[in-house]
Motif scaffolding. Structure first.
Motif, PDB file in Angstrom:
ATOM      1  N   THR A 141       0.840  -1.202   0.000  1.00 19.17           N
ATOM      2  CA  THR A 141       0.000   0.000   0.000  1.00 19.17           C
ATOM      3  C   THR A 141       0.872   1.248   0.000  1.00 19.17           C
ATOM      4  N   SER A 164      -4.055   6.006  -3.335  1.00 16.17           N
ATOM      5  CA  SER A 164      -4.563   4.965  -4.217  1.00 16.17           C
ATOM      6  C   SER A 164      -3.374   4.266  -4.876  1.00 16.17           C
ATOM      7  N   ARG A 165      -3.598   3.050  -5.359  1.00 15.73           N
ATOM      8  CA  ARG A 165      -2.493   2.269  -5.938  1.00 15.73           C
ATOM      9  C   ARG A 165      -1.897   2.950  -7.162  1.00 15.73           C
ATOM     10  N   THR A 169      -4.827   9.713  -6.130  1.00 11.48           N
ATOM     11  CA  THR A 169      -5.705  10.321  -5.130  1.00 11.48           C
ATOM     12  C   THR A 169      -5.285   9.909  -3.724  1.00 11.48           C
ATOM     13  N   VAL A 171      -6.485   8.564  -0.017  1.00 11.31           N
ATOM     14  CA  VAL A 171      -7.524   7.657   0.475  1.00 11.31           C
ATOM     15  C   VAL A 171      -7.720   7.931   1.967  1.00 11.31           C
TER      16      VAL A 171
END
Length: 296
Positions: A141, A164-165, A169, A171
């Motif tokens: 992550t 985000s992966r 963005t 999270v």
């Protein structure tokens, strides 16, 4: 160019052992002549093989006409992630209502040219933030670790927000990891504009060969810029974080990062003195010790 000839703050070195005959280093940093005021130019990088001699400057980033930020281009870091290169950097604006923050840019090659990847900063838009860095945890992550500036909250903090992966963005909400005043070596700073407070600058994550998770970060001691180290008691980004009682470097230098040289030597690079236009990158050999680091 020699390292001593390159005016540069917040140095960041990306080693590429697979490039060239014996490998290549890319050196990034805050490269505008005056990063504090006026219209920003962009970021340059330098390419070399021995940490002494460099080719450049190479234009790594120049803003397009619609780019939102106009000033304070600070602290670029370039990370290889999922086959591409991502530049995390601080951007500001001449309008004080537009908060400073960290945006992510991307490119196919380590020297760019980089173009916007995230839609503006991924730090909270109502916070004064700077110096975002990438951390990927054991589960894969991605996180951005960054500073919530003392100029807004007096006691500056280091925070982390999950990404985000695809690194486009944020999270969820940021998590506060620690405040500057939690380190016993940190002294207050005084400013006519911002009053008295405690500074957090330049976090950088380092996994030791023992499996410990450390964080470099900078503040001030005795009126001079200094480099400190914190350790996660759990090995997780969420901590809790324990401060090394003495700074790693306190001779008016900081905003460092750690890299392993092409010959395997572990180095700290930081800029010193903390004085424009005299700041230069230096390279200091490091040794990992239990719970922290020390210079060799």
């Amino acid at each position: 160019m020699k390292t001593s000839e390159i005016q540069l703050r917040d140095p960041f070195v990306l080693p590429r052992p697979q490039e060239g005959e014996n490998g290549t280093y890319y050196l990034f940093g805050s490269t505008d002549k005056d990063i504090w005021k006026g219209t920003a130019t962009g970021f340059d990088c330098y390419r070399g093989t021995d940490l002494k001699n460099w080719e450049g400057p190479i234009e790594a980033f120049r803003p397009g006409p619609d780019f939102w930020s106009t000033t304070n281009y600070w602290a670029p870091e370039v990370h290889e992630y999922q086959g591409r290169f991502y530049l995390f950097a601080t951007f500001g604006h001449e309008d004080p209502a537009v908060r400073r923050g960290t945006q992510i840019l991307s490119a196919d090659t380590p020297e760019g040219p980089f173009t916007p990847h995230s839609d503006g900063p991924l730090t909270p838009r109502d916070w004064e933030c700077l110096d975002g860095t990438l951390h990927v945890d054991a589960d894969g992550t991605p996180w951005m670790v960054f500073c919530h500036e003392w100029v807004q909250i007096s006691d500056g903090t280091v925070c982390a927000v999950q990404l985000s992966r695809d690194l486009k963005t944020a999270v969820g909400e940021p998590i506060e990891l620690f405040a500057a005043s939690s380190a016993p070596w940190v002294d207050a700073v005084h400013s006519a504009k911002h009053g008295t407070g405690y500074v957090t600058d330049g976090p950088f994550m380092h996994h030791t060969q023992r499996g410990e998770l450390l964080m470099l970060w900078a503040s001030f001691r005795g009126g001079r810029y200094a480099q400190g180290v914190a350790r996660s008691a759990t090995g997780e980004i969420t901590g809790p974080w324990e401060q090394q009682p003495e700074p790693l470097y306190e001779a008016d230098g900081g905003h460092g990062m750690i890299f392993r040289a092409l010959d395997g030597t572990l180095y700290l690079t930081l800029h010193t003195p903390n004085d424009t236009p005299n700041e230069r990158a230096i390279f200091i050999e490091l040794q990992e010790i239990e719970g922290g680091l020390r210079t060799v």
